[in-house]
Design a protein around this motif. Structure first.
Motif, mmCIF file in Angstrom:
data_model
loop_
_atom_site.group_PDB
_atom_site.id
_atom_site.type_symbol
_atom_site.label_atom_id
_atom_site.label_comp_id
_atom_site.label_asym_id
_atom_site.label_seq_id
_atom_site.Cartn_x
_atom_site.Cartn_y
_atom_site.Cartn_z
ATOM 1 N N ALA A 192 -7.843 -9.336 -3.623
ATOM 2 C CA ALA A 192 -7.247 -9.656 -2.327
ATOM 3 C C ALA A 192 -6.553 -11.006 -2.326
ATOM 4 C CB ALA A 192 -8.337 -9.638 -1.249
ATOM 5 N N LYS A 200 4.151 -1.734 4.603
ATOM 6 C CA LYS A 200 3.723 -2.979 3.946
ATOM 7 C C LYS A 200 3.974 -2.887 2.449
ATOM 8 C CE LYS A 200 0.232 -4.425 7.183
ATOM 9 N NZ LYS A 200 -0.828 -3.632 7.785
ATOM 10 N N VAL A 211 3.434 -2.855 -1.394
ATOM 11 C CA VAL A 211 2.250 -2.539 -2.214
ATOM 12 C C VAL A 211 2.509 -2.882 -3.685
ATOM 13 C CG1 VAL A 211 0.730 -0.707 -3.041
ATOM 14 C CG2 VAL A 211 1.359 -0.817 -0.625
ATOM 15 N N THR A 228 1.869 -6.378 -5.404
ATOM 16 C CA THR A 228 0.999 -7.183 -4.534
ATOM 17 C C THR A 228 -0.459 -6.797 -4.782
ATOM 18 O OG1 THR A 228 0.635 -5.726 -2.630
ATOM 19 C CG2 THR A 228 2.757 -6.883 -2.730
ATOM 20 N N ARG A 274 -2.256 -5.394 -2.762
ATOM 21 C CA ARG A 274 -2.584 -4.102 -2.124
ATOM 22 C C ARG A 274 -2.591 -2.959 -3.138
ATOM 23 N NH1 ARG A 274 0.982 -6.051 1.800
ATOM 24 N NH2 ARG A 274 -0.138 -6.896 3.598
ATOM 25 N N PRO A 312 -3.772 2.833 -3.843
ATOM 26 C CA PRO A 312 -2.728 2.330 -2.940
ATOM 27 C C PRO A 312 -2.465 3.226 -1.730
ATOM 28 C CG PRO A 312 -1.837 2.808 -5.142
ATOM 29 C CD PRO A 312 -3.286 3.107 -5.195
#
Ligand code: TPP
Ligand code: MG
Length: 790
Positions: free
Chosen positions: A214, A302, A304, A307, A309, A314
């Motif tokens: 994160a 957003k 992904v 990143t 994420r 995902p």
């Protein structure tokens, strides 16, 4: 970095196309494992029925790992490399499963995972499925010696594998998050112990996908030059690979890996053919690719790909969100499975052919199934090193020094086959094992000064002040089929508690996998023990590693507390020859009385525990049990005190070497049968037990025994400081006076003597305390106490 826009490079157009297709196939199979239980090749539109109810796995790291696998395959084929692949982010398990499937190793080992549509369906379904395979790289994964669930150990495992394997190249991916851990941060220094003449090579890849779960990673957010300097400071020659356009990246990767492998070859040639003894700057790669590369770019608006994420799954909430299902299908179809697998679902032959063949496949490399390569250790006859017993307990000997002689002989006996090393965090001499260093030397590739002793580029004793590195090197060394021995201060072995956990888990699982052959046991000698930290005090007093290991599976763990040198020899011989265990030996280094002849020691260790007849009476009214060298001394001294105070008291002395023997047989294979336990510790007879470690452990081990209510244990109860050896015992109530008083309190017929005994005890302790405070040493009658000759 310069952005290279051309796809020109060392790969031919055909090679490039095939390698990229191979990578797509690996990525496709990785995504499939995470998501699908049916419709493996998307022969029909994806429906919710095809999707697993629980989506468990990690996508983010996987495409980068897969990318590297394809490139290793090319290099292995072109250069006939003997290569294994360790991935620090072991959560990229689907990637290694996919690649070992594509190269055929997986099906060879697990024939039900066939090379067709059904096989792929099973491959997908089993992943992260109850009773299937774990989501991480695991003992079940062909080609792996590294689980990677607990981050931090990839590089140290890689080096452990490379030592004494001159033909091996260990490619090792270090996660940029993993790189933040203490063990990994220090592991870079392993290059100061790697000799290009006699060892293999490690090829570290620092995988800067930028993120952990994160958060961003530190190394991805410092200037590139600073990172390069960090790597240079660690003694490496950093190379860089950065980008996200697959074709460009393949060409650049091929070029950079060719350069790095040429560099490795040149380093090895210089050492092996040109006599160079310089410490080389080994190449390492900084690889910047997007986390979740080729995966969904945006989900619910957003970002992904690229990143944090992208770390796990995902696209989740598939069952609630039809858009996600459609996006998953589009993602999987983007790899064009119809171009990768034929009508039967078999990986297309023209793509499969670019993988190495036979044993060169990384999934089939014998180094990753070390038991296949394991040569038995030559262990000279330990009886040749026995201490002569001229009167029990009369002469003092440093037990570990005696073991040092045996280890020296083991080192010599295996010098030619180069498959034994001793590891220690700068304590081998302090633990009085110095003899093992003689002739062999300590591994050291950094500079030396005239004042240094026994440092050698070919040393086989590995000393570095990092318990993590000692443990990790040893694990890597053992897992690739060699033998080793780790000596450590007792209190600080806790630093690697967690690594020992992971190794124990590996051994437990590997035992149940028929194709994984047994490996040599991981042997610990803990010395510089809690009771004799005369110089160091409280910080160095902690016998809790015993408790820690005790939690592990009985199949895997053995714990020995030999009370003298001859029992230590016997136990060590056994441990060095054993397979698939973690053996813990706890033995003191200070001069201490010796009790058993070598024949008696062997007999005693074979049983694991037993009555010391020479110290015992028949028909006992009390059992004085002891486990560990200092407790044994105190227990025997207490017997003498009792014989003086209560001459008609009938005492039995039972010594325990093999701690596991105390448990019922149902709990541990070494457990003594109840009938035999009852003979040693008869029901109704009080037992006063002097134990080396924390006392509650003995209760835990014996609570099911018939006489448990009568077992009263003294041990270390976290009282300590820098004080005299005997005062340590007094502080923890394991001293001879306390043990004698315990006996008088516990034997019913001695009830009338308790008041007087308590008085006697306080006087004795007071005298001791006053003397110690005044003189800074133990009372002569304590220091010079000897067992009455017999
Ligand atoms: C010692 C340890 N601490 C925490 C975790 C939990 N964890 C699992 S993955 C992960 C992030 C890993 O990041 P990185 O090494 O960069 O791997 P990648 O980005 O390639 O997935 C963390 C913190 C762990 N597995 N091990
Ligand atoms: Mg990362």
């Amino acid at each position: 970095m310069n952005e290279v826009t051309t796809v020109q490079g060392p790969l031919s157009a055909e090679q490039l196309a095939k390698m990229n297709a191979y990578w797509r196939a690996a990525n496709y199979l990785s995504v499939g494992q995470i998501y699908l239980k049916d419709n493996p090749l998307l022969d029909r539109p994806l429906t919710l029925d095809d999707v697993k109810p629980r989506l468990l796995g990690h996508w983010g790291t996987t495409p980068g790992l897969n990318f590297l696998y394809v490139h290793w395959n090319r290099l292995i084929r072109e250069r006939e490399l003997n290569m294994i692949y360790i991935i620090g982010p072991g959560h990229g398990g689907p990637g290694l499963v996919a690649n070992t499937y594509l190269e055929g190793s997986y099906t060879e080992i697990y024939p039900h995972i066939e090379q067709n549509r059904d096989g792929i369906k099973r491959l997908f379904r089993q992943f992260s499925w109850p009773y299937g395979i774990p989501s991480h790289v695991a003992p079940e994964t062909p080609g792996s010696i590294h689980e990677g669930g607990e981050l931090g150990y990839s590089l140290v495992h890689a080096y452990g594998a490379a030592y004494d394997n001159p033909d091996l190249i260990v490619a090792c991916v270090v996660g940029d998050g993993e790189a933040e851990t203490g063990p990994l941060a220090t592991s870079w220094h392993s290059n100061k112990f790697l000799n290009p003449l006699t060892d293999g090579a490690v090829l570290p890849i620092l995988h800067l996908n930028g993120y952990k779960i994160a958060n961003p990673t530190i190394l991805s957010r410092i200037p590139h030059a600073e990172l390069e300097n960090l790597m240079r400071g660690y003694g490496y020659e950093p190379y860089t690979l950065e980008g996200n356009d697959p074709m460009t990246m393949h060409q650049q990767a091929a070029a950079v890996f060719d350069a790095m492998l040429d560099r490795i070859a040149a380093i090895q040639k210089a050492a092996r053919e040109e006599g160079s003894t310089a410490r080389p700057a080994w190449p390492m790669l900084i690889m910047r690719t997007p986390k979740g590369w080729t995966g969904p770019k945006f989900v619910d608006g957003k970002p992904v790909e690229g990143t944090w994420r992208a770390h796990q799954v995902p696209l989740d909430g598939i069952f609630q969100n039809p858009e996600h299902l459609a996006q998953l299908e589009a993602w999987m179809r983007s790899y064009k499975p119809e171009e990768l697998f034929d009508e039967k679902g078999r990986f297309r032959a023209d793509l499969a052919e670019i993988a190495p063949k036979g044993r060169l496949r990384m999934g089939m490399n014998a180094h990753a199934n070390g038991g296949l390569l394991l040569k038995p250790l030559n262990v000279p006859n330990f009886r040749d090193f026995a201490v002569k017993i001229e009167g029990r307990g009369q002469a003092d000997v440093e037990s570990t020094r005696v073991l040092g002689h045996l280890l020296h002989a083991v080192m010599q006996a295996n010098a030619e086959q180069k498959n034994f090393r001793v590891f220690g965090p700068d304590e081998t001499a302090s633990n009085r094992l110095d003899d093992v260093i003689t002739g062999t030397g300590k591994a050291w590739m950094a500079s030396t000064l005239p004042v240094d002793e026994n440092l050698s580029e070919t040393g086989r004793v590995m000393e570095v002040l990092s318990e993590h590195m000692c443990q990790g090197w040893l694990e890597g060394y053992l897992l690739t089929g060699r033998h080793g021995f780790f000596n450590c201060y007792e209190a600080f072995i806790h630093i690697i508690d967690s690594m020992a956990n992971q190794h124990a888990k590996w051994l437990k699982v590997a035992r149940g996998i028929p194709w994984r052959k047994p490996i040599a046991s991981l042997n610990y000698l803990l010395s510089s023990l809690v009771w004799r930290q005369d110089h160091n005090g409280f910080s160095h007093q902690d016998p809790g590693f015993i408790d820690h290991l005790m939690n592990k599976k009985a199949d895997v763990v053995r714990i020995y507390l030999p009370p003298d040198a001859n029992t230590l020899l016997s136990v060590s011989d056994h441990c060095l020859r054993s397979r698939n265990y973690i053996n813990l030996i706890v033995a003191g280094k200070q001069p201490a009385p010796q009790w058993l002849t070598i024949d008696e020691a062997v007999a005693h260790c074979t049983l694991g525990l037993g009555v010391w007849k020479w110290a015992s009476d028949d028909d006992p009214e009390v059992v004085m049990a002891c486990c560990g060298d200092v407790p044994t001394l105190e227990a025997l001294a207490a017997v003498c005190l009792l014989r003086a105070r209560v001459p008609d008291l009938r005492i039995r002395v039972v010594n325990v070497v093999d701690l596991m023997a105390l448990q019922p047989q149902s709990e541990h294979p070494h457990g003594l049968p109840d009938e035999e336990f009852d003979q040693l510790f008869p029901v109704g007879i009080p037992v006063v037990f002097a134990f080396h470690g924390y006392p509650w452990l003995i209760h835990r081990l014996t609570y099911r025994r018939h006489n448990h209510d009568n077992i009263h244990v003294r041990g270390y109860k976290e009282e300590g400081t820098t004080t005299t050896p005997f005062d340590m015992c007094v502080l923890n109530n394991i001293d001879r006076f306390q043990l004698a008083l315990d006996v008088i309190r516990r034997v019913p017929r001695l009830a009338p003597k308790v008041d007087a005994a308590e008085q006697w005890y306080s006087e004795a302790i007071q005298r001791h305390k006053l003397y110690v405070a005044e003189n800074g040493d133990d009372l002569p009658e304590i220091k010079e106490w000897r067992w009455p000759r017999n």
